[in-house]
Motif scaffolding. Structure first.
Motif, PDB file in Angstrom:
ATOM      1  N   HIS A   1     -10.598   0.754   9.865  1.00 30.16           N
ATOM      2  CA  HIS A   1     -11.180   2.064  10.158  1.00 30.16           C
ATOM      3  C   HIS A   1     -10.111   2.997  10.736  1.00 30.16           C
ATOM      4  CE1 HIS A   1     -14.151   5.048  11.366  1.00 30.16           C
ATOM      5  NE2 HIS A   1     -13.571   5.082  12.546  1.00 30.16           N
ATOM      6  N   GLY A   2      -9.248   2.449  11.604  1.00 28.70           N
ATOM      7  CA  GLY A   2      -8.173   3.248  12.183  1.00 28.70           C
ATOM      8  C   GLY A   2      -7.218   3.773  11.123  1.00 28.70           C
ATOM      9  N   ILE A   3      -6.885   2.932  10.146  1.00 30.44           N
ATOM     10  CA  ILE A   3      -6.017   3.361   9.047  1.00 30.44           C
ATOM     11  C   ILE A   3      -6.680   4.471   8.247  1.00 30.44           C
ATOM     12  CG2 ILE A   3      -5.010   2.626   6.838  1.00 30.44           C
ATOM     13  CD1 ILE A   3      -4.470  -0.091   8.136  1.00 30.44           C
TER      14      ILE A   3
ATOM     15  N   MET B   1       0.861  -1.162   0.000  1.00 28.53           N
ATOM     16  CA  MET B   1       0.000   0.000   0.000  1.00 28.53           C
ATOM     17  C   MET B   1       0.903   1.219   0.000  1.00 28.53           C
ATOM     18  SD  MET B   1      -3.202   0.234   2.608  1.00 28.53           S
ATOM     19  CE  MET B   1      -4.656   1.179   2.243  1.00 28.53           C
ATOM     20  N   SER B   2       0.513   2.289  -0.610  1.00 29.57           N
ATOM     21  CA  SER B   2       1.358   3.481  -0.654  1.00 29.57           C
ATOM     22  C   SER B   2       0.606   4.661  -0.040  1.00 29.57           C
ATOM     23  CB  SER B   2       1.736   3.791  -2.097  1.00 29.57           C
ATOM     24  OG  SER B   2       2.592   4.898  -2.144  1.00 29.57           O
ATOM     25  N   PRO B   3       1.078   5.217   1.088  1.00 34.30           N
ATOM     26  CA  PRO B   3       2.234   4.717   1.842  1.00 34.30           C
ATOM     27  C   PRO B   3       1.917   3.425   2.580  1.00 34.30           C
ATOM     28  CG  PRO B   3       1.136   6.423   3.078  1.00 34.30           C
ATOM     29  CD  PRO B   3       0.422   6.354   1.756  1.00 34.30           C
ATOM     30  N   VAL B   4       2.967   2.714   3.032  1.00 34.97           N
ATOM     31  CA  VAL B   4       2.761   1.466   3.768  1.00 34.97           C
ATOM     32  C   VAL B   4       2.333   1.806   5.195  1.00 34.97           C
ATOM     33  CG1 VAL B   4       3.822  -0.648   4.610  1.00 34.97           C
ATOM     34  CG2 VAL B   4       4.451   0.242   2.364  1.00 34.97           C
ATOM     35  N   PHE B   5       1.125   1.422   5.551  1.00 32.89           N
ATOM     36  CA  PHE B   5       0.647   1.677   6.903  1.00 32.89           C
ATOM     37  C   PHE B   5       1.125   0.568   7.837  1.00 32.89           C
ATOM     38  CE2 PHE B   5      -2.228   4.195   4.331  1.00 32.89           C
ATOM     39  CZ  PHE B   5      -2.299   5.370   5.065  1.00 32.89           C
ATOM     40  N   LYS B   6       1.420   0.942   9.063  1.00 36.12           N
ATOM     41  CA  LYS B   6       1.955   0.000  10.039  1.00 36.12           C
ATOM     42  C   LYS B   6       0.974  -0.169  11.204  1.00 36.12           C
ATOM     43  CE  LYS B   6       6.705   1.336   8.957  1.00 36.12           C
ATOM     44  NZ  LYS B   6       6.331   2.474   8.092  1.00 36.12           N
ATOM     45  N   VAL B   7       0.692  -1.415  11.523  1.00 31.95           N
ATOM     46  CA  VAL B   7      -0.208  -1.755  12.622  1.00 31.95           C
ATOM     47  C   VAL B   7       0.600  -2.520  13.666  1.00 31.95           C
ATOM     48  CG1 VAL B   7      -2.301  -3.015  13.294  1.00 31.95           C
ATOM     49  CG2 VAL B   7      -2.190  -1.862  11.059  1.00 31.95           C
ATOM     50  N   LEU B   8       0.600  -2.011  14.889  1.00 32.00           N
ATOM     51  CA  LEU B   8       1.368  -2.604  15.980  1.00 32.00           C
ATOM     52  C   LEU B   8       0.422  -3.322  16.935  1.00 32.00           C
ATOM     53  CD1 LEU B   8       4.000  -2.946  17.601  1.00 32.00           C
ATOM     54  CD2 LEU B   8       3.624  -0.650  18.542  1.00 32.00           C
ATOM     55  N   LEU B   9       0.646  -4.635  17.119  1.00 27.75           N
ATOM     56  CA  LEU B   9      -0.177  -5.455  18.015  1.00 27.75           C
ATOM     57  C   LEU B   9       0.631  -5.807  19.258  1.00 27.75           C
ATOM     58  CD1 LEU B   9      -1.652  -7.912  15.332  1.00 27.75           C
ATOM     59  CD2 LEU B   9      -2.622  -5.753  16.125  1.00 27.75           C
ATOM     60  N   ILE B  10       0.057  -5.551  20.436  1.00 26.25           N
ATOM     61  CA  ILE B  10       0.778  -5.786  21.692  1.00 26.25           C
ATOM     62  C   ILE B  10      -0.020  -6.705  22.591  1.00 26.25           C
ATOM     63  CG2 ILE B  10       1.930  -4.716  23.659  1.00 26.25           C
ATOM     64  CD1 ILE B  10       0.778  -2.386  21.005  1.00 26.25           C
ATOM     65  N   ASP B  11       0.600  -7.815  22.985  1.00 26.29           N
ATOM     66  CA  ASP B  11       0.003  -8.735  23.953  1.00 26.29           C
ATOM     67  C   ASP B  11       1.119  -9.581  24.542  1.00 26.29           C
ATOM     68  OD1 ASP B  11      -1.521 -11.027  25.173  1.00 26.29           O
ATOM     69  OD2 ASP B  11      -3.208  -9.945  24.244  1.00 26.29           O
ATOM     70  N   ASP B  12       1.065  -9.831  25.843  1.00 29.34           N
ATOM     71  CA  ASP B  12       2.131 -10.603  26.489  1.00 29.34           C
ATOM     72  C   ASP B  12       1.984 -12.111  26.248  1.00 29.34           C
ATOM     73  OD1 ASP B  12      -0.196 -10.299  28.195  1.00 29.34           O
ATOM     74  OD2 ASP B  12       0.932 -11.415  29.701  1.00 29.34           O
ATOM     75  N   GLU B  13       0.860 -12.535  25.660  1.00 30.47           N
ATOM     76  CA  GLU B  13       0.660 -13.947  25.353  1.00 30.47           C
ATOM     77  C   GLU B  13       1.004 -14.205  23.885  1.00 30.47           C
ATOM     78  OE1 GLU B  13      -3.011 -15.676  26.656  1.00 30.47           O
ATOM     79  OE2 GLU B  13      -3.232 -14.225  28.282  1.00 30.47           O
ATOM     80  N   VAL B  14       2.035 -15.024  23.700  1.00 25.57           N
ATOM     81  CA  VAL B  14       2.527 -15.296  22.348  1.00 25.57           C
ATOM     82  C   VAL B  14       1.462 -15.955  21.495  1.00 25.57           C
ATOM     83  CG1 VAL B  14       4.264 -16.521  21.003  1.00 25.57           C
ATOM     84  CG2 VAL B  14       4.902 -15.478  23.181  1.00 25.57           C
ATOM     85  N   ASN B  15       0.643 -16.823  22.088  1.00 23.27           N
ATOM     86  CA  ASN B  15      -0.396 -17.514  21.325  1.00 23.27           C
ATOM     87  C   ASN B  15      -1.402 -16.522  20.727  1.00 23.27           C
ATOM     88  OD1 ASN B  15       0.675 -20.063  21.822  1.00 23.27           O
ATOM     89  ND2 ASN B  15      -0.562 -20.392  23.660  1.00 23.27           N
ATOM     90  N   ILE B  16      -1.703 -15.473  21.470  1.00 20.65           N
ATOM     91  CA  ILE B  16      -2.637 -14.459  20.965  1.00 20.65           C
ATOM     92  C   ILE B  16      -2.013 -13.710  19.796  1.00 20.65           C
ATOM     93  CG2 ILE B  16      -3.778 -12.278  21.518  1.00 20.65           C
ATOM     94  CD1 ILE B  16      -4.411 -13.365  24.252  1.00 20.65           C
ATOM     95  N   LEU B  17      -0.732 -13.414  19.902  1.00 24.36           N
ATOM     96  CA  LEU B  17      -0.045 -12.737  18.796  1.00 24.36           C
ATOM     97  C   LEU B  17      -0.043 -13.615  17.544  1.00 24.36           C
ATOM     98  CD1 LEU B  17       3.025 -11.125  20.619  1.00 24.36           C
ATOM     99  CD2 LEU B  17       0.906 -10.011  19.890  1.00 24.36           C
ATOM    100  N   ARG B  18       0.152 -14.914  17.726  1.00 28.03           N
ATOM    101  CA  ARG B  18       0.114 -15.826  16.586  1.00 28.03           C
ATOM    102  C   ARG B  18      -1.274 -15.852  15.955  1.00 28.03           C
ATOM    103  NH1 ARG B  18       3.430 -20.774  19.528  1.00 28.03           N
ATOM    104  NH2 ARG B  18       5.532 -19.894  19.253  1.00 28.03           N
ATOM    105  N   THR B  19      -2.291 -15.829  16.813  1.00 32.84           N
ATOM    106  CA  THR B  19      -3.668 -15.808  16.312  1.00 32.84           C
ATOM    107  C   THR B  19      -3.912 -14.546  15.489  1.00 32.84           C
ATOM    108  OG1 THR B  19      -4.471 -17.079  18.209  1.00 32.84           O
ATOM    109  CG2 THR B  19      -6.100 -15.780  16.978  1.00 32.84           C
ATOM    110  N   MET B  20      -3.449 -13.392  16.000  1.00 34.39           N
ATOM    111  CA  MET B  20      -3.624 -12.127  15.283  1.00 34.39           C
ATOM    112  C   MET B  20      -2.868 -12.145  13.963  1.00 34.39           C
ATOM    113  SD  MET B  20      -3.487  -9.203  18.215  1.00 34.39           S
ATOM    114  CE  MET B  20      -4.788  -9.045  19.444  1.00 34.39           C
ATOM    115  N   LYS B  21      -1.717 -12.789  13.955  1.00 41.10           N
ATOM    116  CA  LYS B  21      -0.936 -12.897  12.725  1.00 41.10           C
ATOM    117  C   LYS B  21      -1.737 -13.628  11.653  1.00 41.10           C
ATOM    118  CE  LYS B  21       3.419 -14.804  10.991  1.00 41.10           C
ATOM    119  NZ  LYS B  21       4.687 -15.491  11.367  1.00 41.10           N
ATOM    120  N   ARG B  22      -2.433 -14.684  12.061  1.00 36.02           N
ATOM    121  CA  ARG B  22      -3.269 -15.429  11.116  1.00 36.02           C
ATOM    122  C   ARG B  22      -4.470 -14.587  10.672  1.00 36.02           C
ATOM    123  NH1 ARG B  22      -2.219 -19.702  14.784  1.00 36.02           N
ATOM    124  NH2 ARG B  22      -4.276 -19.393  15.738  1.00 36.02           N
TER     125      ARG B  22
END
Length: 214
Positions: free
Chosen positions: A129-131, A11-32
Motif C-alpha cells: 500500500h505504501g508503494i 519493477m519499473s521503476p524499482v521501488f526500495k523498501v528500507l527495514l530498520i531493526d536493531d535485532e538481526v533475527n527480526i531482519l532475517r525474518t523480514m527478509k524471508r
C-alpha cells in the motif's frame, strides 16, 4: 549492518523498501517474509545507518522499529518526515512503546502503525500500500508540474498571438491610410484634368469636384 536484497521480479521503476531493526533475527525474518516481492529490500540494524543511507538513495517505504538504541524509531521517523516527506513511513511498536508511538502518530510523522507481534500478510499489505501511495503521489506531482508547464506555454503562446494581432492591426491601419491618401490624390488629379478640359461641361466638372471632395 546494511544490506540489500534485490528481487528476481523487477519493477519499473524499482521501488526500495528500507527495514530498520536493531535485532538481526527480526531482519532475517523480514527478509524471508518479503522474499520474491517485486521491490528492492534494504536492511539496516540502526536508525542512524538507515538515515545516512537515505541521504544518497531514494527510499520509497520505510518500516522502522520504535524502540532502538541510539536514535529511536520516533526520532528517525521524525527526521524522515522532515527531510523526505514523500517516503511512506510504517512503524512497528510494542505495547510498552505505546505512549511514544501515539506521540509520533499525533505529530503526523507516520502513515501506518503495526503492533508487535505483527501479522506477516498485514505487513506485506502495508508495504505494498505504501508503494502504491508513493506512486500515486509522484504521479500527481508530475501531472501538476506538467499542467503548470503547459499553462505557462499556453500563456506565452497567447501573448505572442496578441502581439502578432496588434502588429498586423497596425499594418492594416497604415495600409488603409496610404490607400485613402492615394484615392484622394487620384480624385484630385481627375478633377484637375476635367476642370482644364474645354470640351467638358461645367455641370459634369461640378459633379467630379463633389466626388473629389468626398
Amino acid at each position: 549492518m546494511m544490506s540489500d536484497i534485490k528481487s528476481d521480479l523487477p519493477m519499473s521503476p524499482v521501488f526500495k523498501v528500507l527495514l530498520i531493526d536493531d535485532e538481526v533475527n527480526i531482519l532475517r525474518t523480514m527478509k524471508r517474509i518479503f522474499h520474491g516481492k517485486p521491490f528492492k529490500l534494504i536492511l539496516a540494524d540502526s536508525a542512524q545507518k538507515a538515515f545516512e543511507f537515505m541521504q544518497t538513495t531514494t527510499v520509497h517505504v520505510v518500516v522502522s522499529d520504535m524502540k532502538m538504541p541510539g536514535m529511536s524509531g520516533a526520532e528517525f521517523l521524525a527526521k524522515v518526515a522532515e527531510d523526505f516527506p514523500q517516503t511512506y513511513r510504517i512503524v512497528l511498536s510494542g505495547f510498552a512503546d505505546l505512549e511514544s508511538t501515539l506521540e509520533v502518530i499525533n505529530n503526523g510523522k507516520i502513515h501506518r502503525l503495526l503492533q508487535k507481534p505483527w501479522d506477516n500478510q498485514e505487513l506485506i499489505n502495508a508495504v505494498e500500500h505504501g508503494i502504491m501511495q508513493y506512486r500515486l503521489t509522484s504521479e500527481n506531482t508530475r501531472l501538476l508540474k506538467l499542467t503548470a508547464q503547459q499553462n505557462k506555454q499556453l500563456s506565452a503562446a497567447n501573448e505572442s498571438l496578441e502581439a502578432k494581432v496588434e502588429q498586423r492591426t497596425k499594418q492594416l491601419r497604415s495600409a488603409l491610410v496610404v490607400s485613402e491618401r492615394s484615392t484622394s490624390a487620384v480624385k484630385k488629379v481627375v478633377y484637375n484634368l476635367v476642370s482644364i478640359n474645354p470640351n467638358i461641361s461645367g455641370a459634369f466638372a461640378q459633379s467630379v469636384s463633389k466626388i473629389a471632395v468626398d
